[in-house]
Design an enzyme around this catalytic site. Structure first.
Site, PDB file in Angstrom:
ATOM      1  CB  ILE A   1      -0.931   0.011   1.241  1.00  0.00           C
ATOM      2  CG1 ILE A   1      -1.815  -1.250   1.281  1.00  0.00           C
ATOM      3  CG2 ILE A   1      -1.790   1.274   1.247  1.00  0.00           C
ATOM      4  CD1 ILE A   1      -2.715  -1.430   0.102  1.00  0.00           C
TER       5      ILE A   1
ATOM      6  CE1 TYR B   1      -2.142  -6.608  11.341  1.00  0.00           C
ATOM      7  CE2 TYR B   1      -4.246  -7.628  10.811  1.00  0.00           C
ATOM      8  CZ  TYR B   1      -3.235  -6.738  10.500  1.00  0.00           C
ATOM      9  OH  TYR B   1      -3.312  -5.977   9.353  1.00  0.00           O
TER      10      TYR B   1
END
Length: 305
Positions: free
Chosen positions: A28, A173
């Site tokens: 990204i 996470y």
């Protein structure tokens, strides 16, 4: 509002604008840098590996790119990098991250995922606060819905930040991505209260084909899993360039209300064009956000002005 089908063609002339993106050597971050440069902006990307950073700069092929050395797992590295930033910039994109890794710790003793994805960025943004003109953007994830921080107390947040007790890679996470959203919402509240000149936004890329999914299998030596992950990415995931659209939209589109959360508009927000969306309810818990902020300041030693 964000126009339906918003894409890179909607980005105006960014000549004279400056952007700083953490983790800009792949995925990204790299694709966002590519499009911002194409629109005329100057982009600084960060990399743990200086050679990889320089190779990325050469690949993107522009005089409008700089590379900084930054290791988000080291408060010393974060401090050194922040001191090297002498100019103001319009937008700070907190993009770098790790995902679902085995239990490990940063150089300062923080659980690796929360330490990298949240605490490192919290410290960096705090140290650069006075140099940000317009926006601070955190790249979150739909996996924030897996996070919870238990009873939300400072003690529980501190325990998870240090990786004490039972550890589940995906749960950790989720905590780190939930932290990104809690941070964004609390930062926007503080920015409004203190009349800071920037606004805070969060984004998520949906399911995008980036290097992030390969980190955990590589750390565990799970070559078969890595092959399956790569195949699934190729078959199902959208491209990294499409996954970068929410980041690019949050970084350049106006007007956007502070604390906006931008994600893909397709099925289950897995792919598509940018739209305004909502996080899980817990991401808007102000008491939890305040506790996380206090623990983050205590652990990093960075106090926002």
């Amino acid at each position: 509002m964000i126009p339906q089908g918003w894409n890179t063609k909607n980005i105006g002339d960014l000549s004279g604008k400056k952007f700083l993106i953490t983790g800009g050597t792949s995925g990204i971050g790299k694709e966002a840098a590519r499009e911002l440069i194409r629109a005329g902006a100057h982009v600084t990307i960060t990399a743990r590996d200086a050679q990889k950073g320089e190779a990325t700069a050469l690949e993107l092929g522009s005089k409008n790119i700089s590379v900084g050395s930054l290791d988000l797992t080291s408060l010393e590295s974060i401090s050194e990098f922040a001191k090297s930033v002498t100019e103001e910039f319009d937008v700070l994109v907190l993009n770098a991250g790790v995902m679902a890794t085995p239990l490990a710790h940063t150089k300062d003793g923080f659980e690796l995922q929360l330490g990298t994805n949240h605490l490192g960025h919290f410290a960096l943004a705090g140290l650069l606060q006075s140099k940000v003109i317009d926006r601070i953007i955190s790249v979150a994830s739909q996996a924030h819905r897996l996070g919870n921080f238990g009873d939300g107390s400072k003690e529980e947040i501190l325990r998870r930040a240090k990786g004490v007790g039972a550890y589940k890679p995906w749960g950790a996470y989720g905590d780190s991505k939930l932290a990104n959203l809690l941070f964004t919402n609390e930062l926007q509240r503080r920015a409004m209260k203190n009349n800071w000149r920037f606004s805070a936004y969060a984004v998520h890329p949906g399911y995008s084909n980036t290097n992030l999914q390969n980190v955990s299998p590589a750390m565990r030596g799970a070559t078969a899993e890595a092959r399956v992950t790569a195949a699934a990415n190729a078959l199902i995931a959208q491209s990294a360039s499409r996954g970068a659209l929410p980041t690019l939209c949050a970084a350049t589109h106006s007007p956007l209300v502070g604390a906006s959360y931008v994600g893909p508009d397709g099925f289950m927000e897995m792919r598509g064009f940018p739209k305004l969306t909502r996080a899980a309810g817990i991401a808007y818990d102000q008491e939890l956000a305040a506790n996380l902020w206090a623990v983050s300041e205590e652990l990093t030693g960075v106090t926002w002005g």
